[in-house]
Design a protein around this motif. Structure first.
Motif, PDB file in Angstrom:
ATOM      1  N   ALA A 259     -23.486  -7.635 -16.140  1.00 11.04           N
ATOM      2  CA  ALA A 259     -23.112  -6.805 -14.991  1.00 11.04           C
ATOM      3  C   ALA A 259     -22.033  -7.460 -14.144  1.00 11.04           C
ATOM      4  O   ALA A 259     -21.350  -6.781 -13.375  1.00 11.04           O
ATOM      5  CB  ALA A 259     -24.341  -6.514 -14.138  1.00 11.04           C
ATOM      6  N   ARG A 260     -21.875  -8.778 -14.269  1.00 13.06           N
ATOM      7  CA  ARG A 260     -20.893  -9.497 -13.459  1.00 13.06           C
ATOM      8  C   ARG A 260     -19.580  -9.747 -14.201  1.00 13.06           C
ATOM      9  O   ARG A 260     -18.717 -10.448 -13.712  1.00 13.06           O
ATOM     10  CB  ARG A 260     -21.476 -10.841 -13.012  1.00 13.06           C
ATOM     11  N   GLN A 261     -19.449  -9.187 -15.372  1.00 18.41           N
ATOM     12  CA  GLN A 261     -18.227  -9.392 -16.141  1.00 18.41           C
ATOM     13  C   GLN A 261     -17.047  -8.686 -15.481  1.00 18.41           C
ATOM     14  O   GLN A 261     -17.130  -7.503 -15.132  1.00 18.41           O
ATOM     15  CB  GLN A 261     -18.396  -8.883 -17.570  1.00 18.41           C
ATOM     16  N   LEU A 262     -15.963  -9.414 -15.306  1.00 13.84           N
ATOM     17  CA  LEU A 262     -14.739  -8.870 -14.716  1.00 13.84           C
ATOM     18  C   LEU A 262     -13.610  -9.016 -15.722  1.00 13.84           C
ATOM     19  O   LEU A 262     -13.439 -10.072 -16.334  1.00 13.84           O
ATOM     20  CB  LEU A 262     -14.377  -9.618 -13.430  1.00 13.84           C
ATOM     21  N   PHE A 263     -12.819  -7.937 -15.877  1.00  8.22           N
ATOM     22  CA  PHE A 263     -11.722  -7.943 -16.840  1.00  8.22           C
ATOM     23  C   PHE A 263     -10.390  -8.172 -16.124  1.00  8.22           C
ATOM     24  O   PHE A 263     -10.009  -7.404 -15.246  1.00  8.22           O
ATOM     25  CB  PHE A 263     -11.675  -6.620 -17.608  1.00  8.22           C
TER      26      PHE A 263
ATOM     27  N   SER B  19     -11.536 -11.738 -19.945  1.00  6.80           N
ATOM     28  CA  SER B  19     -12.606 -11.425 -18.993  1.00  6.80           C
ATOM     29  C   SER B  19     -13.258 -12.700 -18.493  1.00  6.80           C
ATOM     30  O   SER B  19     -13.156 -13.765 -19.114  1.00  6.80           O
ATOM     31  CB  SER B  19     -13.656 -10.525 -19.647  1.00  6.80           C
ATOM     32  N   PHE B  20     -13.942 -12.568 -17.361  1.00  4.35           N
ATOM     33  CA  PHE B  20     -14.667 -13.676 -16.754  1.00  4.35           C
ATOM     34  C   PHE B  20     -16.101 -13.226 -16.483  1.00  4.35           C
ATOM     35  O   PHE B  20     -16.332 -12.086 -16.060  1.00  4.35           O
ATOM     36  CB  PHE B  20     -14.001 -14.104 -15.439  1.00  4.35           C
ATOM     37  N   GLY B  21     -17.053 -14.122 -16.712  1.00  3.53           N
ATOM     38  CA  GLY B  21     -18.444 -13.772 -16.494  1.00  3.53           C
ATOM     39  C   GLY B  21     -19.000 -12.963 -17.651  1.00  3.53           C
ATOM     40  O   GLY B  21     -18.350 -12.781 -18.688  1.00  3.53           O
ATOM     41  N   ALA B  22     -20.232 -12.475 -17.461  1.00  5.58           N
ATOM     42  CA  ALA B  22     -20.893 -11.711 -18.516  1.00  5.58           C
ATOM     43  C   ALA B  22     -21.841 -10.687 -17.896  1.00  5.58           C
ATOM     44  O   ALA B  22     -22.201 -10.773 -16.720  1.00  5.58           O
ATOM     45  CB  ALA B  22     -21.670 -12.649 -19.439  1.00  5.58           C
TER      46      ALA B  22
END
Length: 262
Positions: free
Chosen positions: A19-23, A14-17
């Protein structure tokens, strides 16, 4: 029953954390048997190449477990662990140093890993991939696209890996050259007995090359089945069937080239 060469359990990237976390990958799990050719298909952004990059140790962090030959492979790899898993990239020009001769591109990995008889290894692997002695001291710009990809394959094989990762290895090549390179890879796997994982957008290529195939979408594996099932459009998931229909059943010209070039 064959031993498991690769065991992937709950692989997550994943990237970000928050609400902005993208898997990029979500709970990906599958096994590959020793000597098997395994394929990953799916649309762009489905996570196929990310799986290969994690297996190759090119991602800085991930969740889940990776075992190769029963040994756990973490994010930091020893030199012997790196030797076991080698990768052939999509772009046969971009993956080779433009100022290094073929000889240097092949010799350096062998020297770094402390292998003996580097001279003999270079000569043998060039012959194995169908290149002549005169290609040895040329630069990438002096080679055709197919010859460059043969060099990239030779660079991976000179370390005698147990696992070969193939990321769209023929997508940048002409159809006739694709057939030659794919049949080269089939022959090398038969002769050397390595395990392979191939990523491709071309269902004809994957069905021809792979014993089993996993269909991916949005970072998840939807289903796994035999390559023959993919060839005949017999996968069960609705997305898999849609992917098959979108491919118009195959690149017929390529499939004909593959069989004729065997």
């Amino acid at each position: 029953m064959s031993a498991q060469a690769i065991e992937i359990d709950g692989l997550t990237v994943s990237f970000g954390a928050g609400a902005r976390q993208l898997f990029a990958l979500q709970d990906v799990s599958f096994d590959v048997q020793e000597g098997e050719a395994f394929g990953l298909v799916g649309e762009s952004g489905s996570g196929k190449s990310t799986v290969l990059n994690v297996l190759a140790g090119l991602f800085p962090s991930h969740g889940g477990a990776i075992r190769i030959g029963g040994e756990t492979f973490g994010m930091r790899r020893s030199l012997p662990q790196r030797r076991l898993v080698q990768m052939v990239f999509q772009d046969p020009y971009g993956s080779l140093h433009p100022r290094h001769t073929v000889d240097k591109s092949l010799s350096d990995p062998a020297i770094i890993h402390g292998l003996d008889d580097v001279e003999g290894r270079v000569r043998r692997v060039l012959a194995d991939v169908g290149l002549k002695p005169e290609h040895r001291f040329r630069y990438p710009h002096q080679l055709s696209g197919g010859q460059r990809q043969r060099v990239a394959i030779a660079r991976a094989l000179i370390l005698e890996p147990r696992i070969l990762l193939l990321d769209e290895p023929t997508s940048a090549l002409d159809v006739s050259v694709q057939a030659e390179v794919l049949n080269l890879l089939r022959r090398l796997r038969r002769e050397r007995g390595f395990t392979s994982i191939m990523v491709s957008h071309n269902l004809a290529v994957v069905a021809y090359m792979c014993d089993r195939v996993a269909v991916m979408n949005r970072g998840r594996i939807l289903e796994i089945g035999a390559g023959t099932a993919l060839a005949e459009g017999r996968f069960e998931h609705a997305y898999s069937r849609q992917l098959y229909r979108a491919s118009s059943g195959y690149d017929r010209a390529l499939l004909d080239e593959l069989w004729e070039a065997r």
